[in-house]
Design a protein around this motif. Sequence first.
Motif, PDB file in Angstrom:
ATOM      1  N   MET A 162       0.844  -1.186   0.000  1.00 51.12           N
ATOM      2  CA  MET A 162       0.000   0.000   0.000  1.00 51.12           C
ATOM      3  C   MET A 162       0.883   1.240   0.000  1.00 51.12           C
ATOM      4  SD  MET A 162      -2.791  -1.057   2.938  1.00 51.12           S
ATOM      5  CE  MET A 162      -3.625  -2.648   2.925  1.00 51.12           C
ATOM      6  N   ARG A 190      -3.935   0.673  -3.230  1.00 52.21           N
ATOM      7  CA  ARG A 190      -3.301  -0.644  -3.261  1.00 52.21           C
ATOM      8  C   ARG A 190      -2.683  -0.941  -4.624  1.00 52.21           C
ATOM      9  NH1 ARG A 190      -5.642  -4.225   0.952  1.00 52.21           N
ATOM     10  NH2 ARG A 190      -7.021  -2.950   2.242  1.00 52.21           N
ATOM     11  N   TYR A 205       6.116   2.721  -0.622  1.00 55.35           N
ATOM     12  CA  TYR A 205       5.188   1.621  -0.377  1.00 55.35           C
ATOM     13  C   TYR A 205       5.580   0.879   0.902  1.00 55.35           C
ATOM     14  CZ  TYR A 205       2.878   2.068  -4.884  1.00 55.35           C
ATOM     15  OH  TYR A 205       2.134   2.531  -5.942  1.00 55.35           O
ATOM     16  N   TYR A 248      -4.167  -6.168   6.240  1.00 57.70           N
ATOM     17  CA  TYR A 248      -4.608  -5.517   5.008  1.00 57.70           C
ATOM     18  C   TYR A 248      -6.123  -5.431   4.866  1.00 57.70           C
ATOM     19  CZ  TYR A 248      -4.299 -10.522   3.899  1.00 57.70           C
ATOM     20  OH  TYR A 248      -4.388 -11.891   3.940  1.00 57.70           O
TER      21      TYR A 248
END
Length: 250
Positions: free
Chosen positions: A48, A62, A116, A122
């Motif tokens: 992410m 994402r 990232y 998640y």
Amino acid sequence: SGREMKLLRDFWDKQGRILLLLDPSTQTPKLRGFVNELGIKVNDDRLMVFVRTGIEELAMTRDVQAHFLGDSPITKRLADVRALFFGGTSSLTLEPDRVRAASIRLEPLIQAEKGYFAEKDYNSDDQVKLQTDAKQSNNVPLTIGAAVEKGGSADQRVQLNSSRLVVVSNSTFVQDNAITQDQQGLDFISGSVNWLLSREQLIGIAPKIPKPLTFSLSEEALRRLRWILLVFIPLVPAAIGTMVWWQRRV
């Protein structure tokens, strides 16, 4: 199934060539176990990144923007070319020391851009928690694609029979709705297939490297910009209007 995994292992042991595109949302423990035996751990996480959409607004995505590494013959002509990997993507951990005794060589092919982070929780919608996890990430390079070769020779000039595998922790980047105009994903797949078939000389020329124009502002610069947008710019027409009104009165 167990029978399918036996067939896959037998194929690999007989100098098989495998292209593996993993869907992180699909539970495939036996397939992940096979990849783990070759020195690549498919982590249970999702990549992410938070991007700034306004002066004080952040949005989480994402979709992964990644670049190809140029150390492998697969991606040598794609070095530093960027591509988008839509949907869920998990990180890969390469452990070359663990499989070196088995004559297995690992090579990272694709890494996510800086910024990232690999989120283990998640499924959470807690933006505060996700932002905290992003700040606590150690900013290590996150690999999402790798090549495996068993046997053969480390010298690319020497052609020996070997088992080869290319694995990517995203299965949607070559679908019709994900292919961009530059088609970097297709170039990568084409190069992977040619490498798997020992046809390195047919790996095509990569597209030109895009150079997006980007800029970043410090907190002090953002405060100044906020004052300009919210105070000084509205004051300009107000001042002009006041001057016109005053001249008409006199």
